[in-house]
Write a protein that holds these residues in place. Sequence first.
Motif, short mmCIF file in Angstrom:
data_model
loop_
_atom_site.label_atom_id
_atom_site.label_comp_id
_atom_site.label_asym_id
_atom_site.label_seq_id
_atom_site.Cartn_x
_atom_site.Cartn_y
_atom_site.Cartn_z
N LYS A 362 0.82 -1.21 0.00
CA LYS A 362 0.00 0.00 0.00
C LYS A 362 0.86 1.26 0.00
CE LYS A 362 -3.90 -2.24 2.31
NZ LYS A 362 -4.78 -2.29 3.50
N THR A 363 1.98 1.22 0.72
CA THR A 363 2.85 2.38 0.80
C THR A 363 4.07 2.26 -0.11
OG1 THR A 363 4.16 1.48 2.64
CG2 THR A 363 2.15 2.71 3.20
N GLY A 364 4.38 1.05 -0.55
CA GLY A 364 5.56 0.83 -1.38
C GLY A 364 6.85 0.72 -0.58
N LYS A 365 6.75 0.71 0.75
CA LYS A 365 7.95 0.61 1.58
C LYS A 365 8.38 -0.85 1.74
CE LYS A 365 7.04 4.79 4.29
NZ LYS A 365 6.83 5.36 5.65
N ALA A 366 9.69 -1.05 1.83
CA ALA A 366 10.24 -2.40 1.95
C ALA A 366 11.35 -2.41 2.99
CB ALA A 366 10.79 -2.86 0.61
N ARG A 367 11.49 -3.57 3.63
CA ARG A 367 12.60 -3.75 4.59
C ARG A 367 13.15 -5.16 4.43
NH1 ARG A 367 10.45 -6.06 9.52
NH2 ARG A 367 8.16 -6.27 9.38
N SER A 368 14.47 -5.24 4.39
CA SER A 368 15.14 -6.52 4.18
C SER A 368 15.10 -7.38 5.43
CB SER A 368 16.59 -6.30 3.74
OG SER A 368 16.65 -5.62 2.50
N VAL A 369 15.08 -8.67 5.23
CA VAL A 369 15.13 -9.64 6.33
C VAL A 369 16.53 -10.23 6.35
CG1 VAL A 369 14.19 -11.79 7.25
CG2 VAL A 369 12.68 -10.16 6.07
N ARG A 370 17.18 -10.15 7.50
CA ARG A 370 18.53 -10.70 7.63
C ARG A 370 18.46 -12.03 8.38
NH1 ARG A 370 22.08 -6.86 6.07
NH2 ARG A 370 21.36 -4.68 6.08
N ILE A 371 18.85 -13.09 7.71
CA ILE A 371 18.82 -14.43 8.29
C ILE A 371 20.24 -14.93 8.46
CG2 ILE A 371 18.09 -16.82 7.93
CD1 ILE A 371 15.69 -15.78 6.43
N ARG A 372 20.57 -15.28 9.68
CA ARG A 372 21.92 -15.77 9.97
C ARG A 372 22.08 -17.22 9.50
NH1 ARG A 372 22.42 -16.73 14.81
NH2 ARG A 372 20.36 -16.17 15.66
N ASP A 373 23.30 -17.54 9.10
CA ASP A 373 23.72 -18.92 8.80
C ASP A 373 22.97 -19.54 7.63
OD1 ASP A 373 25.36 -18.73 11.08
OD2 ASP A 373 23.73 -19.41 12.38
N GLY A 374 22.38 -18.72 6.79
CA GLY A 374 21.67 -19.25 5.63
C GLY A 374 22.54 -19.25 4.39
N PRO A 375 22.10 -19.90 3.32
CA PRO A 375 22.86 -19.91 2.07
C PRO A 375 22.80 -18.56 1.37
CG PRO A 375 20.76 -21.01 1.76
CD PRO A 375 20.86 -20.70 3.23
N LYS A 376 23.79 -18.29 0.52
CA LYS A 376 23.81 -17.02 -0.20
C LYS A 376 22.77 -17.00 -1.32
CE LYS A 376 28.64 -15.89 0.77
NZ LYS A 376 29.97 -15.59 0.19
N SER A 377 22.52 -18.14 -1.90
CA SER A 377 21.52 -18.23 -2.95
C SER A 377 20.54 -19.34 -2.59
CB SER A 377 22.19 -18.52 -4.29
OG SER A 377 21.22 -18.71 -5.31
N PHE A 378 19.26 -19.10 -2.78
CA PHE A 378 18.28 -20.08 -2.33
C PHE A 378 16.95 -19.87 -3.03
CE2 PHE A 378 18.16 -16.46 0.57
CZ PHE A 378 16.82 -16.11 0.53
N GLY A 379 16.13 -20.88 -2.97
CA GLY A 379 14.72 -20.79 -3.29
C GLY A 379 13.95 -21.10 -2.02
N ALA A 380 12.87 -20.38 -1.76
CA ALA A 380 12.14 -20.55 -0.51
C ALA A 380 10.77 -21.16 -0.76
CB ALA A 380 11.98 -19.20 0.20
N VAL A 381 10.34 -22.01 0.17
CA VAL A 381 9.00 -22.59 0.12
C VAL A 381 8.46 -22.62 1.55
CG1 VAL A 381 9.89 -24.96 0.33
CG2 VAL A 381 7.62 -24.57 -0.62
N MET A 382 7.17 -22.34 1.71
CA MET A 382 6.56 -22.32 3.03
C MET A 382 6.25 -23.74 3.49
SD MET A 382 6.58 -19.17 3.88
CE MET A 382 5.80 -19.50 5.48
N TYR A 383 6.34 -23.94 4.81
CA TYR A 383 6.10 -25.25 5.41
C TYR A 383 5.34 -25.05 6.72
CZ TYR A 383 7.27 -29.04 8.65
OH TYR A 383 7.21 -30.03 9.60
N VAL A 384 4.39 -25.94 7.01
CA VAL A 384 3.65 -25.89 8.27
C VAL A 384 3.80 -27.23 8.99
CG1 VAL A 384 1.50 -26.60 7.12
CG2 VAL A 384 1.40 -25.48 9.35
#
Length: 430
Positions: A362-384
């Motif tokens: 709605k506002t166009g604002k964005a903020r990055s998420v910093r995840i420790r110990d993760g890979p530099k390149s990845f594909g993400a999928v949600m899991y429950v």
Amino acid sequence: MTEPEPHRSALPPPPAAVLQRPSRIPHDVAIDIFRQLPAKSLLRFRSLSKPLCDLIDSSDFINLHLSDSLRAKSHHSLILRDWHLYTVDFDSLDAAVGLEHPLSVGGGTEALGSVNGLVALRNSDRDLAIYNIATRKVRKLPVSEVEPPGGQHLRTGYVFYGFGYDSVNDDYKVVRMATFVGDENACDTYNYDYEVKVYSFRSNSWKKMMDVPFYIRFLHKPLHQVLHRRGYGVLVGSALHWVLPQRAMVGLKNYIVSFDFVAEKFDEVPQPEYENKDLSYQVDVGVLEGNLCVMCNYEHVCVDLWVMKEYGVKESWSRMFSVQKIRNTTTFGFLRPLIIAKDGKELLLEVNDEKLVWYDWKTGKARSVRIRDGPKSFGAVMYVESLIPVDDPDEVERQRRLREDAEREKLRSENNYGDDFLSVGFKLKL
């Protein structure tokens, strides 16, 4: 996040012994509490009493627990796919943790997809499994050899995989589409029919699909599916979706094709009327809150996100937003929506296979998420998390036989005890 939910029915009244006296908590309140707990906690509670174990193991409770988790977006994680697999808790999005699984043999395991707490894993075409991360239970899939069409001497090319749920038959299924190349050693594979097979969780067997549409030959395009992990397909409801990429030489534009796990057939999905920005564009598919969505990427400088509010109805497409600039991102090589925040104000995006971003459309604002110990390149999928069982049929049968043997031995011992007692009593009488 909304995923296909398994069949559910009314939960039977809990056994009176589930709560130990002098507890005054009503049984229905206790069950409501249990339904909100993480799967791993419930697994520990199974050892407290047999009635509680029976309750937690019941299919009705398992389905209610899953439905509550999906509705509340609780007990969710992200699976990051690289050479190794990682999980990240959705509530914290803090640190990546290596995913331990039964196919771990030094890396290279693919996560084909996730639905209702189950993850399909692949090391090779002969080494596949369906794994429940929470319960750590696994089912190895039977081997089904790839067979070239008509007995021709062809080499196997790129192989598509997808994982999904047949909600009508309450069945989890894997689809495999194998391409073939001839002696000409060409990269393109549209000269030959694909071999399409479907694995059924219920029957624990593979079935070959006979009537495969001709246009499926054009689904594979060199590098297209490998880049951004497009080959896994996107699950919406009971259907997987891919984009049939543009081929200017043969006059093919972007098409969205689906594979319905219920009918076990392919189809084409109508697309929105994309805006003419005097730029060429490329289309990708995703899923958001259970709805099919399309990302229309205009030469890596602008991305429009469209959402199909009513599946299969062209007129229900609605453009949710258009994004042109995100901090620290110069170009949009790839963008995929993952999930809307619990408060409904931001959307989690995967950008360029290298970062996660919270975006307020709605506002166009964005903020990055910093995840420790993760890979530099990845594909993400949600899991429950869930308690959906994946027991191997052979193991289930072995356990059933062991229980029957134990019951027979118990009855034999009781009968022998009765015979001995009568024998002793008869001798005393004499």
